[in-house]
Design a protein around this motif. Sequence first.
Motif, PDB file in Angstrom:
ATOM      1  N   VAL A  47      -8.807 -25.997  27.847  1.00  0.00           N
ATOM      2  CA  VAL A  47      -8.956 -27.197  27.027  1.00  0.00           C
ATOM      3  C   VAL A  47      -7.588 -27.613  26.495  1.00  0.00           C
ATOM      4  N   LEU A  48      -7.261 -28.886  26.644  1.00  0.00           N
ATOM      5  CA  LEU A  48      -6.011 -29.429  26.132  1.00  0.00           C
ATOM      6  C   LEU A  48      -6.276 -30.226  24.872  1.00  0.00           C
ATOM      7  N   LEU A  49      -5.571 -29.866  23.810  1.00  0.00           N
ATOM      8  CA  LEU A  49      -5.712 -30.514  22.504  1.00  0.00           C
ATOM      9  C   LEU A  49      -4.368 -31.084  22.062  1.00  0.00           C
ATOM     10  N   PRO A  50      -4.397 -32.061  21.162  1.00  0.00           N
ATOM     11  CA  PRO A  50      -3.133 -32.428  20.515  1.00  0.00           C
ATOM     12  C   PRO A  50      -2.620 -31.235  19.718  1.00  0.00           C
ATOM     13  N   GLY A  51      -1.302 -31.137  19.570  1.00  0.00           N
ATOM     14  CA  GLY A  51      -0.742 -30.037  18.794  1.00  0.00           C
ATOM     15  C   GLY A  51      -1.386 -29.947  17.421  1.00  0.00           C
ATOM     16  N   LEU A  52      -1.710 -28.733  16.998  1.00  0.00           N
ATOM     17  CA  LEU A  52      -2.386 -28.545  15.714  1.00  0.00           C
ATOM     18  C   LEU A  52      -1.414 -28.785  14.557  1.00  0.00           C
ATOM     19  N   VAL A  53      -1.971 -29.166  13.421  1.00  0.00           N
ATOM     20  CA  VAL A  53      -1.195 -29.449  12.204  1.00  0.00           C
ATOM     21  C   VAL A  53      -1.822 -28.675  11.054  1.00  0.00           C
ATOM     22  N   ASP A  54      -1.017 -27.875  10.369  1.00  0.00           N
ATOM     23  CA  ASP A  54      -1.515 -27.104   9.222  1.00  0.00           C
ATOM     24  C   ASP A  54      -0.949 -27.701   7.941  1.00  0.00           C
ATOM     25  N   LEU A  55      -1.835 -28.206   7.104  1.00  0.00           N
ATOM     26  CA  LEU A  55      -1.418 -28.836   5.846  1.00  0.00           C
ATOM     27  C   LEU A  55      -1.126 -27.809   4.752  1.00  0.00           C
ATOM     28  N   HIS A  56      -1.325 -26.526   5.051  1.00  0.00           N
ATOM     29  CA  HIS A  56      -1.239 -25.516   3.985  1.00  0.00           C
ATOM     30  C   HIS A  56      -0.691 -24.206   4.555  1.00  0.00           C
ATOM     31  N   THR A  57       0.623 -24.170   4.756  1.00  0.00           N
ATOM     32  CA  THR A  57       1.287 -22.990   5.308  1.00  0.00           C
ATOM     33  C   THR A  57       2.218 -22.401   4.254  1.00  0.00           C
ATOM     34  N   HIS A  58       2.320 -21.081   4.250  1.00  0.00           N
ATOM     35  CA  HIS A  58       3.270 -20.413   3.353  1.00  0.00           C
ATOM     36  C   HIS A  58       4.364 -19.778   4.206  1.00  0.00           C
ATOM     37  N   LEU A  59       5.561 -20.369   4.169  1.00  0.00           N
ATOM     38  CA  LEU A  59       6.691 -19.834   4.921  1.00  0.00           C
ATOM     39  C   LEU A  59       7.566 -18.920   4.066  1.00  0.00           C
ATOM     40  N   ARG A  60       7.425 -18.991   2.763  1.00  0.00           N
ATOM     41  CA  ARG A  60       7.997 -18.038   1.798  1.00  0.00           C
ATOM     42  C   ARG A  60       9.517 -18.081   1.643  1.00  0.00           C
ATOM     43  N   GLU A  61      10.206 -18.746   2.540  1.00  0.00           N
ATOM     44  CA  GLU A  61      11.658 -18.846   2.421  1.00  0.00           C
ATOM     45  C   GLU A  61      12.027 -20.133   1.720  1.00  0.00           C
ATOM     46  N   PRO A  62      12.903 -20.089   0.707  1.00  0.00           N
ATOM     47  CA  PRO A  62      13.724 -18.974   0.250  1.00  0.00           C
ATOM     48  C   PRO A  62      13.001 -18.037  -0.731  1.00  0.00           C
ATOM     49  N   ALA A  78       3.618 -21.707  16.391  1.00  0.00           N
ATOM     50  CA  ALA A  78       3.625 -22.066  17.809  1.00  0.00           C
ATOM     51  C   ALA A  78       2.674 -21.165  18.597  1.00  0.00           C
ATOM     52  N   SER A  79       2.612 -19.888  18.246  1.00  0.00           N
ATOM     53  CA  SER A  79       1.693 -18.962  18.918  1.00  0.00           C
ATOM     54  C   SER A  79       0.242 -19.369  18.706  1.00  0.00           C
ATOM     55  N   GLY A  80      -0.031 -19.967  17.547  1.00  0.00           N
ATOM     56  CA  GLY A  80      -1.391 -20.400  17.240  1.00  0.00           C
ATOM     57  C   GLY A  80      -1.724 -21.797  17.686  1.00  0.00           C
ATOM     58  N   GLY A  81      -0.763 -22.490  18.340  1.00  0.00           N
ATOM     59  CA  GLY A  81      -1.020 -23.833  18.845  1.00  0.00           C
ATOM     60  C   GLY A  81      -0.574 -24.951  17.925  1.00  0.00           C
ATOM     61  N   TYR A  82       0.194 -24.638  16.896  1.00  0.00           N
ATOM     62  CA  TYR A  82       0.625 -25.647  15.922  1.00  0.00           C
ATOM     63  C   TYR A  82       1.960 -26.259  16.317  1.00  0.00           C
ATOM     64  N   THR A  83       2.071 -27.560  16.096  1.00  0.00           N
ATOM     65  CA  THR A  83       3.337 -28.256  16.309  1.00  0.00           C
ATOM     66  C   THR A  83       3.912 -28.811  15.008  1.00  0.00           C
ATOM     67  N   ALA A  84       3.158 -28.729  13.919  1.00  0.00           N
ATOM     68  CA  ALA A  84       3.666 -29.144  12.618  1.00  0.00           C
ATOM     69  C   ALA A  84       2.969 -28.341  11.534  1.00  0.00           C
ATOM     70  N   VAL A  85       3.744 -27.926  10.534  1.00  0.00           N
ATOM     71  CA  VAL A  85       3.179 -27.222   9.376  1.00  0.00           C
ATOM     72  C   VAL A  85       3.777 -27.806   8.105  1.00  0.00           C
ATOM     73  N   PHE A  86       2.978 -27.782   7.050  1.00  0.00           N
ATOM     74  CA  PHE A  86       3.428 -28.194   5.723  1.00  0.00           C
ATOM     75  C   PHE A  86       3.652 -26.916   4.909  1.00  0.00           C
ATOM     76  N   ALA A  87       4.901 -26.703   4.487  1.00  0.00           N
ATOM     77  CA  ALA A  87       5.300 -25.459   3.834  1.00  0.00           C
ATOM     78  C   ALA A  87       5.129 -25.565   2.321  1.00  0.00           C
ATOM     79  N   MET A  88       4.262 -24.719   1.761  1.00  0.00           N
ATOM     80  CA  MET A  88       3.960 -24.764   0.335  1.00  0.00           C
ATOM     81  C   MET A  88       5.176 -24.437  -0.531  1.00  0.00           C
ATOM     82  N   ALA A  89       5.102 -24.873  -1.770  1.00  0.00           N
ATOM     83  CA  ALA A  89       6.279 -24.896  -2.650  1.00  0.00           C
ATOM     84  C   ALA A  89       6.516 -23.601  -3.412  1.00  0.00           C
ATOM     85  N   ASN A  90       5.612 -22.608  -3.291  1.00  0.00           N
ATOM     86  CA  ASN A  90       5.759 -21.405  -4.135  1.00  0.00           C
ATOM     87  C   ASN A  90       6.745 -20.413  -3.519  1.00  0.00           C
TER      88      ASN A  90
END
Length: 427
Positions: A47-62, A78-90
Amino acid sequence: MSKTVIRGAQVLGGEPQDVLIDGETIIQVGTGLSADGAEVVEAGGKVLLPGLVDLHTHLREPGREDSETVLTGTRAAASGGYTAVFAMANTFPVADTAGVVEQVWRLGKEHGYCDVRPVGAVTVGLDGQKLAELGAMHESAAGVTVFSDDGKCVHDAVIMRRALEYVKAFDGVVAQHAQEPRLTEGAQMNEGVVSAELGLGGWPAVAEESIIARDVLLAEHVGSRVHICHLSTAGSVEIVRWAKSRGIRVTAEVTPHHLLLTDELVRSYNPVYKVNPPLRTERDVLALREALADGTIDIVATTTPAPHEDKDCEWAAAAMGMVGLETALSVVQETMVDTGLLDWAGVAERMSHAPARIGRAEGHGRPVSAGEPANLTLVDTAYRGSVDPAGFASRSRNTPYEGRELPGRVTHTWLRGKATLVDGKLT
């Protein structure tokens, strides 16, 4: 400019088609496509989907690179199929200034595994006392559109109102972590039968529902957009459903684990099941699935990585959180697709189109059609396998699914035509 032909893919789960990519763009969708010198990806049965987008990601850096970095988090995405993530502010320092959000944005551009859209803090230091530099973060190179104190609730109604008024000027959105702080003091798990039997401090559903009720009314009063993070109770579903029926500009998300797991798992005292908001009851799980299916809940979003030492301890001392980018699509397939609640077009809406719209992520969540950016995800939906966190790209391993068999596997991810994942391996 490289060319790629994705041959025989079921676009959004439909009939097999070929997709021709030239450079960063989808050039043609049809059958029998070819191009001189093109790389061919055989995608029959996938199945081909548009790249996934996560509105709630924690990248933790810095600041918390022990649990995740922009590099490891975007590789996991990228491993999970995402092409865009929104990195939380904490982060530490908190992403409450133009300088910090631009740092995170630039790190994402440097690493190149997916687009990183920083989320700005609503209040200075996430302290809930004074509005952060919302306008400056929006006007920065990062172009922030989503603001959240996630991890903490914007509990002061006046501050929340002012934030909603401020972001309305540039069509931003406030994403609320709905947790009334006084009602959750000392809380360790969902308040209910299991918490009573285990003697653990209960986290009542009303602590979430009361904040959502207040904030949808504030959004209506101001005429602004509010987004509810990780909605987890049947009561919250009913409040959001009511608000939408009134035309209030509210959107909501659910995590994969709240679609699958219940508070019965806490009986094991395994800290991997400790999360904020807590795992709820089977009744809540079923209500969340129904709400995601009928559109009351708009999107699926992930949650928090945690390093080994924050989870390898007794329950009361353990950190809250569950890593999720690399298993999210599999859990959605198990709970929503394989149960008949959603088709793959519905998954694309809730994991790509809708989060991109809410966050105003330009170039993402677009149709799989000619002229669109080649942000794509290819999924082997027939695959079934046990989850092994040792193979995660994420720096953290705090998954509740270790050893559990889940369906589906992302085999390829393309970011603007560039493969970031090929045959399940990062490039």
